[in-house]
Design a protein around this motif. Structure first.
Motif, PDB file in Angstrom:
ATOM      1  N   PHE A  10     -14.197 -14.520  47.781  1.00  0.00           N
ATOM      2  CA  PHE A  10     -15.051 -13.673  46.947  1.00  0.00           C
ATOM      3  C   PHE A  10     -14.387 -12.310  46.722  1.00  0.00           C
ATOM      4  O   PHE A  10     -14.404 -11.779  45.607  1.00  0.00           O
ATOM      5  N   ALA A  11     -13.791 -11.741  47.790  1.00  0.00           N
ATOM      6  CA  ALA A  11     -13.144 -10.426  47.678  1.00  0.00           C
ATOM      7  C   ALA A  11     -11.986 -10.478  46.687  1.00  0.00           C
ATOM      8  O   ALA A  11     -11.830  -9.580  45.845  1.00  0.00           O
ATOM      9  N   THR A  12     -11.196 -11.543  46.749  1.00  0.00           N
ATOM     10  CA  THR A  12     -10.068 -11.652  45.819  1.00  0.00           C
ATOM     11  C   THR A  12     -10.555 -11.898  44.394  1.00  0.00           C
ATOM     12  O   THR A  12      -9.930 -11.452  43.431  1.00  0.00           O
ATOM     13  N   PHE A  13     -11.701 -12.591  44.284  1.00  0.00           N
ATOM     14  CA  PHE A  13     -12.280 -12.804  42.951  1.00  0.00           C
ATOM     15  C   PHE A  13     -12.696 -11.471  42.327  1.00  0.00           C
ATOM     16  O   PHE A  13     -12.409 -11.202  41.153  1.00  0.00           O
ATOM     17  N   VAL A  14     -13.359 -10.632  43.141  1.00  0.00           N
ATOM     18  CA  VAL A  14     -13.799  -9.315  42.646  1.00  0.00           C
ATOM     19  C   VAL A  14     -12.570  -8.473  42.272  1.00  0.00           C
ATOM     20  O   VAL A  14     -12.542  -7.828  41.217  1.00  0.00           O
ATOM     21  N   LEU A  23     -15.554 -15.370  52.215  1.00  0.00           N
ATOM     22  CA  LEU A  23     -15.527 -13.918  52.057  1.00  0.00           C
ATOM     23  C   LEU A  23     -14.204 -13.478  51.416  1.00  0.00           C
ATOM     24  O   LEU A  23     -14.193 -12.665  50.470  1.00  0.00           O
ATOM     25  N   ILE A  24     -13.106 -14.012  51.922  1.00  0.00           N
ATOM     26  CA  ILE A  24     -11.785 -13.677  51.361  1.00  0.00           C
ATOM     27  C   ILE A  24     -11.726 -14.080  49.887  1.00  0.00           C
ATOM     28  O   ILE A  24     -11.281 -13.334  49.025  1.00  0.00           O
ATOM     29  N   VAL A  69      -4.619 -17.325  46.319  1.00  0.00           N
ATOM     30  CA  VAL A  69      -4.626 -17.320  47.789  1.00  0.00           C
ATOM     31  C   VAL A  69      -6.068 -17.390  48.301  1.00  0.00           C
ATOM     32  O   VAL A  69      -6.384 -18.124  49.237  1.00  0.00           O
ATOM     33  N   GLY A  70      -6.948 -16.612  47.668  1.00  0.00           N
ATOM     34  CA  GLY A  70      -8.361 -16.639  48.056  1.00  0.00           C
ATOM     35  C   GLY A  70      -8.967 -18.016  47.877  1.00  0.00           C
ATOM     36  O   GLY A  70      -9.702 -18.514  48.739  1.00  0.00           O
ATOM     37  N   SER A  97     -21.275 -21.010  49.606  1.00  0.00           N
ATOM     38  CA  SER A  97     -20.549 -21.648  50.709  1.00  0.00           C
ATOM     39  C   SER A  97     -20.538 -20.734  51.925  1.00  0.00           C
ATOM     40  O   SER A  97     -20.635 -21.199  53.066  1.00  0.00           O
ATOM     41  N   GLY A  98     -20.442 -19.423  51.676  1.00  0.00           N
ATOM     42  CA  GLY A  98     -20.510 -18.471  52.785  1.00  0.00           C
ATOM     43  C   GLY A  98     -21.869 -18.527  53.468  1.00  0.00           C
ATOM     44  O   GLY A  98     -21.960 -18.531  54.707  1.00  0.00           O
TER      45      GLY A  98
END
Lengths: 250, 108
Positions: free
Chosen positions: A200-204, A197-198, A221-222, A171-172
């Motif tokens: 994916f970052a919260t997923f990591v 991006l947010i 939230v992500g 999607s990004g």
């Protein structure tokens, strides 16, 4: 494969063109571009024989994919958020309604992606269809993983997670391509890109930190940002469709 | 000057024009049209797009189907189709000339 693809076309169409179409398909190895093109062709044939496609012109054909894509993106984004929140916070039981909702969300996102890609592909076909492929594969893997949930197959969770990650990252990339093509408003593409991006970052972060409630909440939230991104793109597509209808041009 | 299009063809106007140009050389079946268009433009034409455009062209009377050979059915331009193609290409050529002329006038 050929037979399955042919079945997507209306019977009346197959009676007239089925043999020669099958012969054309038999002449080459079908790639993802061909399969997608055939799927869109089948939709067109269904509409054409019902008198919709026959009247389609630049004022109707593309806005139809814009309208359908926009509505599906909105629905997919909203359903995705509800389903994921349900699964992560309340009920991850096999066979729960949340998984059905997630299946519907993934199908809606897939339809949204296809519609919005078809609209944008007029100007940058290679870029758009390339950007379409990853989130589409992600959505399909998510659907497959969710559908295998409860089947006893131990790979379903891996497929599911892989699908979710591919959907988010894809999607990004789709947002980047949308920004580049500028066929849809760039602000929506920016929101979707940042939201992905947010997400994916919260997923990591969630994957590396275990399942503490705080990190799971951060992940929700992500996912919320991801859903909002798709909803914004959908709303803007519908808005553009209305402008087009009012102006009478695309 | 508006760009020439085939009325009612919508997003298949461009593929339809490419098919007409391909058939201006002589009758061809579906796969031959696809490869001819691909070699002429450098861009692939998918089978779904090909047949969506062929259906519209045949329905408009711009092309006609010939008896099939094996399972392949050739198509050829009709007289109306040839006239239509002539008008479209002439209009496109004028449009291109106009664009090039303007570029020359505004070139630094």
């Amino acid at each position: 494969m050929t037979r399955w693809l042919l079945r997507l076309y209306p019977a009346r169409w197959r009676d007239r063109y089925g043999d020669e179409f099958a012969a054309v398909l038999g002449e080459r190895t079908l790639g993802p571009f061909d399969v997608l093109d055939i799927l869109l062709g089948a939709i067109d044939a269904q509409l054409h024989l019902r008198g919709v496609g026959a009247r389609s012109d630049h004022r109707k054909g593309f806005p139809m994919s814009l309208r359908l894509g926009g509505a599906a993106a909105m629905a997919g984004g909203a359903l995705w958020l509800v389903a994921m929140t349900w699964i992560l916070l309340f009920d991850s039981n096999v066979g729960s309604g949340a998984w059905v909702l997630l299946l519907l969300a993934s199908v809606a996102l897939l339809v949204g992606l296809a519609g919005l890609s078809a609209f944008q592909a007029r100007q940058h076909p290679v870029l758009i269809w390339a950007a379409f492929s990853l989130p589409a594969i992600g959505a399909l893997l998510t659907i497959l993983g969710a559908a295998m949930n409860g089947s006893g197959n131990e790979y379903w969770w891996g497929l599911f997670i892989l699908g979710v990650v591919a959907t988010i990252v894809g999607s990004g990339l789709f947002a980047l391509a949308t920004w580049r093509s500028a066929a849809l408003p760039r602000s929506g593409a920016a929101v979707l890109g940042i939201a992905s991006l947010i997400s994916f970052a919260t997923f990591v972060a969630q994957s590396g930190s275990g399942d503490s409630n705080g990190v799971v909440a951060l992940f929700v939230v992500g996912l919320g940002a991801f859903s909002v991104g798709w909803i914004v793109v959908g709303v803007q597509a519908i808005g553009l469709d209305r402008q087009v209808a009012a102006a009478g041009t695309v | 000057m508006p760009a020439p299009t085939s009325p009612g063809f919508g997003r298949f106007a461009e593929p339809a024009l490419l098919i007409l140009v391909s058939l201006s050389e002589g009758p061809k079946h579906g796969y031959a049209i696809m490869t001819d268009v691909e070699s002429g433009t450098g861009r692939p034409m998918g089978p779904g797009t090909l047949y969506a455009a062929l259906v519209r062209l045949e329905g408009s009377g711009l092309i006609e189907a010939l008896p099939p050979v094996d399972r392949r059915r050739p198509y050829r331009l009709t007289g109306v189709g040839a006239t239509h193609l002539q008008h479209q290409l002439t209009a496109l050529s004028s449009f291109a000339d106009l664009g090039l002329q303007r570029l020359r006038e505004t070139a630094p």
